[in-house]
Design a protein around this motif. Structure first.
Motif, PDB file in Angstrom:
ATOM      1  N   TRP A  48       0.845  -1.190   0.000  1.00 27.09           N
ATOM      2  CA  TRP A  48       0.000   0.000   0.000  1.00 27.09           C
ATOM      3  C   TRP A  48       0.885   1.247   0.000  1.00 27.09           C
ATOM      4  CZ3 TRP A  48      -4.514   1.573  -1.291  1.00 27.09           C
ATOM      5  CH2 TRP A  48      -4.991   2.809  -0.851  1.00 27.09           C
ATOM      6  N   VAL A  49       0.727   2.075  -1.012  1.00 28.48           N
ATOM      7  CA  VAL A  49       1.443   3.346  -1.112  1.00 28.48           C
ATOM      8  C   VAL A  49       0.482   4.416  -0.612  1.00 28.48           C
ATOM      9  CG1 VAL A  49       2.515   5.001  -2.689  1.00 28.48           C
ATOM     10  CG2 VAL A  49       2.846   2.545  -3.045  1.00 28.48           C
ATOM     11  N   GLU A  50       0.838   5.014   0.519  1.00 24.62           N
ATOM     12  CA  GLU A  50      -0.028   6.010   1.147  1.00 24.62           C
ATOM     13  C   GLU A  50      -0.319   7.174   0.208  1.00 24.62           C
ATOM     14  OE1 GLU A  50      -1.421   5.811   4.122  1.00 24.62           O
ATOM     15  OE2 GLU A  50      -0.393   4.001   4.748  1.00 24.62           O
ATOM     16  N   GLU A  52      -0.679  11.001  -1.167  1.00 25.45           N
ATOM     17  CA  GLU A  52       0.316  12.070  -1.237  1.00 25.45           C
ATOM     18  C   GLU A  52      -0.378  13.418  -1.395  1.00 25.45           C
ATOM     19  OE1 GLU A  52       3.917  12.022  -1.708  1.00 25.45           O
ATOM     20  OE2 GLU A  52       3.905   9.954  -1.015  1.00 25.45           O
ATOM     21  N   GLY A  65      -4.095   7.095  -2.045  1.00 23.92           N
ATOM     22  CA  GLY A  65      -3.097   6.045  -2.125  1.00 23.92           C
ATOM     23  C   GLY A  65      -3.523   4.952  -3.096  1.00 23.92           C
ATOM     24  N   TRP A  67      -2.427   0.549  -4.432  1.00 26.31           N
ATOM     25  CA  TRP A  67      -1.656  -0.672  -4.268  1.00 26.31           C
ATOM     26  C   TRP A  67      -0.613  -0.742  -5.368  1.00 26.31           C
ATOM     27  CZ3 TRP A  67      -1.927  -3.372   0.029  1.00 26.31           C
ATOM     28  CH2 TRP A  67      -3.083  -3.298   0.806  1.00 26.31           C
ATOM     29  N   ALA A  68       0.594  -1.200  -5.032  1.00 22.69           N
ATOM     30  CA  ALA A  68       1.675  -1.295  -6.021  1.00 22.69           C
ATOM     31  C   ALA A  68       2.427  -2.609  -5.843  1.00 22.69           C
ATOM     32  CB  ALA A  68       2.646  -0.124  -5.850  1.00 22.69           C
ATOM     33  N   TRP A  76       8.673   1.039   0.923  1.00 20.65           N
ATOM     34  CA  TRP A  76       8.053   2.339   0.680  1.00 20.65           C
ATOM     35  C   TRP A  76       8.162   3.171   1.943  1.00 20.65           C
ATOM     36  CZ3 TRP A  76       6.847   5.528  -2.943  1.00 20.65           C
ATOM     37  CH2 TRP A  76       6.007   6.602  -2.669  1.00 20.65           C
ATOM     38  N   ARG A  78       6.806   6.417   3.661  1.00 22.96           N
ATOM     39  CA  ARG A  78       5.640   7.294   3.545  1.00 22.96           C
ATOM     40  C   ARG A  78       6.051   8.769   3.549  1.00 22.96           C
ATOM     41  NH1 ARG A  78       0.500   7.575   7.681  1.00 22.96           N
ATOM     42  NH2 ARG A  78      -0.693   8.938   6.346  1.00 22.96           N
ATOM     43  N   GLY A  93       6.680  10.737  -0.456  1.00 18.88           N
ATOM     44  CA  GLY A  93       7.114   9.381  -0.169  1.00 18.88           C
ATOM     45  C   GLY A  93       8.041   8.886  -1.280  1.00 18.88           C
ATOM     46  N   HIS A  94       8.777   7.825  -0.976  1.00 22.84           N
ATOM     47  CA  HIS A  94       9.715   7.283  -1.955  1.00 22.84           C
ATOM     48  C   HIS A  94      10.086   5.839  -1.607  1.00 22.84           C
ATOM     49  CE1 HIS A  94      12.103   8.962   1.329  1.00 22.84           C
ATOM     50  NE2 HIS A  94      12.991   8.011   1.058  1.00 22.84           N
ATOM     51  N   TRP A  95      10.623   5.147  -2.584  1.00 22.40           N
ATOM     52  CA  TRP A  95      11.136   3.800  -2.361  1.00 22.40           C
ATOM     53  C   TRP A  95      12.578   3.898  -1.881  1.00 22.40           C
ATOM     54  CZ3 TRP A  95       8.093  -0.364  -2.433  1.00 22.40           C
ATOM     55  CH2 TRP A  95       6.886  -0.285  -3.112  1.00 22.40           C
TER      56      TRP A  95
END
Length: 96
Positions: A48-50, A52, A65, A67-68, A76, A78, A93-95
């Motif tokens: 889950w990518v929160e 932004e 957000g 799903w990725a 990830w 946040r 956020g970033h990886w």
């Protein structure tokens, strides 16, 4: 002779875009995060990518957000609001 003025104008525009992207945007009050239901996980292992905050139309707007697929060896991180002397600024956020 027309090439030089066009090139100079392009250089000035590129520089201003770079400076505005580096400087960021500040607000006096930190916006409240909207409440919404997270959709069900579409497949096992999804991350889950929160949501932004994005600068649009002279203000921050919330982008929901999603799903990725996970990136191998990465997690990830946040995004968050950071308070500075100039006001609140969104740190995306970033990886990592």
């Amino acid at each position: 002779m027309k090439i030089v003025p066009k090139f100079g104008l392009m250089l000035v525009l590129a520089g201003s875009l770079l400076m505005s992207s580096c400087a960021g945007y500040y607000v006096y009050e930190r916006p409240a995060e909207p409440v919404y239901a997270r959709p069900a996980m579409p497949y096992p292992g999804a991350v889950w990518v929160e949501g932004e905050w994005a600068w649009n139309g002279g203000r921050y707007v919330y982008v929901h957000g999603y799903w990725a697929r996970p990136r191998p060896g990465a997690v990830w991180i946040r995004g968050h609001w950071a308070q500075t002397a100039r006001g609140w600024r969104w740190r995306p956020g970033h990886w990592r």
